[in-house]
Motif scaffolding. Structure first.
Motif, PDB file in Angstrom:
ATOM      1  N   PRO A 288       0.846  -1.190   0.000  1.00  0.00           N
ATOM      2  CA  PRO A 288       0.000   0.000   0.000  1.00  0.00           C
ATOM      3  C   PRO A 288       0.877   1.233   0.000  1.00  0.00           C
ATOM      4  O   PRO A 288       1.891   1.265   0.696  1.00  0.00           O
ATOM      5  CB  PRO A 288      -0.767  -0.112   1.326  1.00  0.00           C
TER       6      PRO A 288
ATOM      7  N   TYR B 224       0.955   5.643  -0.012  1.00  0.00           N
ATOM      8  CA  TYR B 224       0.298   6.943   0.053  1.00  0.00           C
ATOM      9  C   TYR B 224       1.408   7.993   0.155  1.00  0.00           C
ATOM     10  O   TYR B 224       2.088   8.066   1.168  1.00  0.00           O
ATOM     11  CB  TYR B 224      -0.635   6.990   1.257  1.00  0.00           C
TER      12      TYR B 224
ATOM     13  N   GLU C 189       4.463   8.189  -1.315  1.00  0.00           N
ATOM     14  CA  GLU C 189       5.729   7.536  -0.972  1.00  0.00           C
ATOM     15  C   GLU C 189       6.777   7.718  -2.071  1.00  0.00           C
ATOM     16  O   GLU C 189       7.617   6.853  -2.274  1.00  0.00           O
ATOM     17  CB  GLU C 189       5.504   6.043  -0.707  1.00  0.00           C
TER      18      GLU C 189
ATOM     19  N   ASP D  90      -2.960   4.606  -2.904  1.00  0.00           N
ATOM     20  CA  ASP D  90      -4.099   5.034  -2.108  1.00  0.00           C
ATOM     21  C   ASP D  90      -4.298   6.546  -2.237  1.00  0.00           C
ATOM     22  O   ASP D  90      -4.219   7.276  -1.261  1.00  0.00           O
ATOM     23  CB  ASP D  90      -3.847   4.627  -0.644  1.00  0.00           C
TER      24      ASP D  90
ATOM     25  N   ALA E 276       5.302   0.247   2.381  1.00  0.00           N
ATOM     26  CA  ALA E 276       6.095   0.796   1.291  1.00  0.00           C
ATOM     27  C   ALA E 276       7.355   1.487   1.787  1.00  0.00           C
ATOM     28  O   ALA E 276       8.266   1.758   1.010  1.00  0.00           O
ATOM     29  CB  ALA E 276       5.252   1.790   0.497  1.00  0.00           C
ATOM     30  N   ASP E 277       7.442   1.777   3.081  1.00  0.00           N
ATOM     31  CA  ASP E 277       8.510   2.664   3.549  1.00  0.00           C
ATOM     32  C   ASP E 277       9.757   1.920   4.026  1.00  0.00           C
ATOM     33  O   ASP E 277      10.628   2.506   4.646  1.00  0.00           O
ATOM     34  CB  ASP E 277       7.987   3.577   4.664  1.00  0.00           C
TER      35      ASP E 277
ATOM     36  N   GLN F 235      10.108  -0.056   6.401  1.00  0.00           N
ATOM     37  CA  GLN F 235      10.220  -0.306   7.845  1.00  0.00           C
ATOM     38  C   GLN F 235      10.159  -1.800   8.123  1.00  0.00           C
ATOM     39  O   GLN F 235      10.686  -2.285   9.110  1.00  0.00           O
ATOM     40  CB  GLN F 235       9.087   0.395   8.600  1.00  0.00           C
TER      41      GLN F 235
ATOM     42  N   LYS G 209       4.841   7.345  19.806  1.00  0.00           N
ATOM     43  CA  LYS G 209       4.283   6.266  18.990  1.00  0.00           C
ATOM     44  C   LYS G 209       4.375   4.925  19.722  1.00  0.00           C
ATOM     45  O   LYS G 209       3.426   4.141  19.736  1.00  0.00           O
ATOM     46  CB  LYS G 209       5.048   6.198  17.659  1.00  0.00           C
TER      47      LYS G 209
ATOM     48  N   ARG H  19      12.064  -3.755  13.539  1.00  0.00           N
ATOM     49  CA  ARG H  19      11.416  -2.748  12.700  1.00  0.00           C
ATOM     50  C   ARG H  19      12.377  -1.597  12.468  1.00  0.00           C
ATOM     51  O   ARG H  19      12.852  -0.973  13.400  1.00  0.00           O
ATOM     52  CB  ARG H  19      10.145  -2.254  13.362  1.00  0.00           C
TER      53      ARG H  19
ATOM     54  N   ARG I  86      11.901   4.481   9.117  1.00  0.00           N
ATOM     55  CA  ARG I  86      11.377   4.813   7.811  1.00  0.00           C
ATOM     56  C   ARG I  86      12.535   5.207   6.900  1.00  0.00           C
ATOM     57  O   ARG I  86      13.383   5.989   7.293  1.00  0.00           O
ATOM     58  CB  ARG I  86      10.425   5.988   7.962  1.00  0.00           C
TER      59      ARG I  86
ATOM     60  N   THR J 110       5.705   9.735   8.412  1.00  0.00           N
ATOM     61  CA  THR J 110       4.607   8.805   8.678  1.00  0.00           C
ATOM     62  C   THR J 110       3.299   9.330   8.096  1.00  0.00           C
ATOM     63  O   THR J 110       3.055  10.536   8.083  1.00  0.00           O
ATOM     64  CB  THR J 110       4.444   8.550  10.189  1.00  0.00           C
ATOM     65  N   LYS J 111       2.484   8.406   7.591  1.00  0.00           N
ATOM     66  CA  LYS J 111       1.185   8.778   7.035  1.00  0.00           C
ATOM     67  C   LYS J 111       0.088   8.488   8.048  1.00  0.00           C
ATOM     68  O   LYS J 111      -1.076   8.413   7.733  1.00  0.00           O
ATOM     69  CB  LYS J 111       0.939   8.016   5.728  1.00  0.00           C
TER      70      LYS J 111
ATOM     71  N   ARG K 114      -5.558   9.788  12.487  1.00  0.00           N
ATOM     72  CA  ARG K 114      -5.722   8.483  11.845  1.00  0.00           C
ATOM     73  C   ARG K 114      -5.511   7.347  12.830  1.00  0.00           C
ATOM     74  O   ARG K 114      -6.140   6.305  12.750  1.00  0.00           O
ATOM     75  CB  ARG K 114      -4.711   8.338  10.717  1.00  0.00           C
TER      76      ARG K 114
HETATM   77  N1  UDP Z   1      -0.694   4.174   3.784  1.00  0.00           N
HETATM   78  C1  UDP Z   1      -1.744   4.080   2.865  1.00  0.00           C
HETATM   79  N2  UDP Z   1      -2.825   4.914   3.008  1.00  0.00           N
HETATM   80  C2  UDP Z   1      -2.912   5.813   4.022  1.00  0.00           C
HETATM   81  C3  UDP Z   1      -1.858   5.871   4.974  1.00  0.00           C
HETATM   82  C4  UDP Z   1      -0.771   5.041   4.836  1.00  0.00           C
HETATM   83  O1  UDP Z   1      -1.706   3.279   1.941  1.00  0.00           O
HETATM   84  O2  UDP Z   1      -3.916   6.521   4.077  1.00  0.00           O
HETATM   85  C5  UDP Z   1       0.455   3.269   3.636  1.00  0.00           C
HETATM   86  C6  UDP Z   1       1.812   3.949   3.646  1.00  0.00           C
HETATM   87  O3  UDP Z   1       2.174   4.409   2.372  1.00  0.00           O
HETATM   88  C7  UDP Z   1       2.722   2.828   4.144  1.00  0.00           C
HETATM   89  C8  UDP Z   1       1.817   2.069   5.095  1.00  0.00           C
HETATM   90  O4  UDP Z   1       0.477   2.408   4.733  1.00  0.00           O
HETATM   91  O5  UDP Z   1       3.105   1.963   3.093  1.00  0.00           O
HETATM   92  C9  UDP Z   1       2.088   2.386   6.550  1.00  0.00           C
HETATM   93  O6  UDP Z   1       2.034   3.768   6.743  1.00  0.00           O
HETATM   94  P1  UDP Z   1       3.151   4.554   7.564  1.00  0.00           P
HETATM   95  O7  UDP Z   1       4.491   3.963   7.309  1.00  0.00           O
HETATM   96  O8  UDP Z   1       3.025   6.001   7.290  1.00  0.00           O
HETATM   97  O9  UDP Z   1       2.693   4.254   9.052  1.00  0.00           O
HETATM   98  P2  UDP Z   1       3.652   4.017  10.325  1.00  0.00           P
HETATM   99  O10 UDP Z   1       4.703   3.036   9.912  1.00  0.00           O
HETATM  100  O11 UDP Z   1       4.225   5.355  10.654  1.00  0.00           O
HETATM  101  O12 UDP Z   1       2.733   3.494  11.365  1.00  0.00           O
END
Ligand code: UDP
Ligand code: MG
Length: 325
Positions: A11, A13, A15, A44, A96-97, A99, A133, A198, A201, A206-207, A212
């Motif tokens: 997924p 968003y 990126e 997304d 996608a990031d 992590q 977090k 983990r 990033r 972060t998204k 959210r």
């Molecule tokens: N992502 C998505 N739609 C959204 C928010 C996030 O597809 O509305 C994807 C984002 O691109 C990533 C994954 O979900 O691949 C996890 O998001 P993120 O790394 O920002 O979250 P974190 O690791 O900070 O919890």
């Protein structure tokens, strides 16, 4: 060792800073398996060049599939769409990031070959994530465990492998406010974990801002538990009971003693307190009713602007002919 077909769902968003590198890393790892595979990038509703970059890459690389949403539908929905399009015998979900280290997919595939149907990644350490977090995540998993009866393993994200069978069951669960990892636990099957660290990033931010995260937590809890509603009634009973006792005391004072309980201030304070409690409890009920409303509207989970990929349609045919060979 027989060859398998593996789907990797990514997924994304906004990126664009990472997606090129992510593709390279995923390709390297998947090439090393000797299995056939597809990389399903679900865009997304990114406002940057993420989708264009993948579309460009898909001209050269036939294993790429791009599912381009008409707008942002959210991470959990993006994963779900990926599963709808996935054609693999095993399906891996990965952020996608970077992590989630792509190399861990090899361990997951190995476990799958041993016969496990769900292999989730367990974070033994989180690098480069804020204190905030980590604390909120910890509290979230604690609360979830206390409120629900589904056994959702702690310290796991959506980074996991699922067997075709699990994916098919999951596709049949059409609920709107989805908490995918909870649903996977709920489905059951033979589950195991592989541990990983983990990473930070790779680039970008972060998204998942606080708003959210809250929505995510509420979806998780309301999808799997009525307990907040039950707690609401318990609070109601307790307050009524205590108030009744207090009423008796006040009446007794007024009728049988010289003193009466006086006070405008105390009435206002108690009123405000109870009104606050009532509003919170109404909010709890509202959360559930809103979700019931979402279900009844029967809108699609997501809208796809376009699906791109050389293997997209011909896939079943291609697999057949390969089996015959
Ligand atoms: N992502 C998505 N739609 C959204 C928010 C996030 O597809 O509305 C994807 C984002 O691109 C990533 C994954 O979900 O691949 C996890 O998001 P993120 O790394 O920002 O979250 P974190 O690791 O900070 O919890
Ligand atoms: Mg991330």
């Amino acid at each position: 060792m027989s060859h398998a077909f593996i789907s990797v769902i990514v997924p994304m968003y906004n990126e664009e800073e990472v997606i090129g590198t992510t593709f390279k890393r995923l390709k390297e790892v998947m090439d090393s398996t000797g299995d056939r595979y597809e990389l399903i990038f679900v865009n997304d509703g990114s406002k940057d060049r993420s989708a264009d970059m993948i579309r460009e890459l898909s001209r050269k690389h036939k294993e790429i599939v791009l599912i381009d949403f008409s707008r942002n539908f959210g991470h959990q929905i993006a994963i779900t769409a990926g599963m709808d399009y996935a054609q693999g015998d095993a399906i891996i979900i990965i952020d996608a990031d970077l992590q989630d280290p792509p190399e861990i997919m090899l361990d997951m595939i190995a476990k799958w070959r041993e016969g496990y149907e769900v292999v989730y990644g367990k974070r033994i350490k989180r690098k480069g994530e804020t204190w905030f977090k980590k604390t909120t995540a910890m509290l979230f998993y604690r609360t979830l465990r206390a409120l629900t009866s589904v056994d959702i393993p702690s310290d796991t994200g959506d980074f996991r492998l699922i067997d075709r069978k699990v994916c098919d069951v999951l596709k049949g669960l059409k609920e709107k406010n989805r908490f995918v990892r909870g649903l996977i636990s709920w489905i059951g099957f033979k589950q195991t974990s592989v541990e990983f660290v983990r990473e930070e990033r790779y680039a970008g931010v972060t998204k998942y801002p606080l708003k959210r995260m809250l929505k995510f937590a509420l979806d998780a809890i309301t999808s799997f538990s009525y307990k907040p509603l039950r707690i609401a009634s318990y609070i109601g009973f307790t307050i009524s009971f205590v108030s009744f006792i207090y009423l008796l005391i006040v009446l007794y004072q007024r009728l049988f003693t010289e003193s009466t309980t006086a006070g405008w201030a105390s009435i206002v304070a108690i009123n405000l307190l109870f009104n606050g409690i009532i509003l919170i409890l109404l909010g709890v009920i509202g959360e559930y009713i809103g979700r019931i409303y979402d279900e009844t509207k029967n809108r699609p989970l997501y809208i796809v602007r376009e699906a791109v990929g050389q293997q997209l349609d011909s896939e079943h045919h291609a697999r057949k002919s390969e089996d015959e060979r």
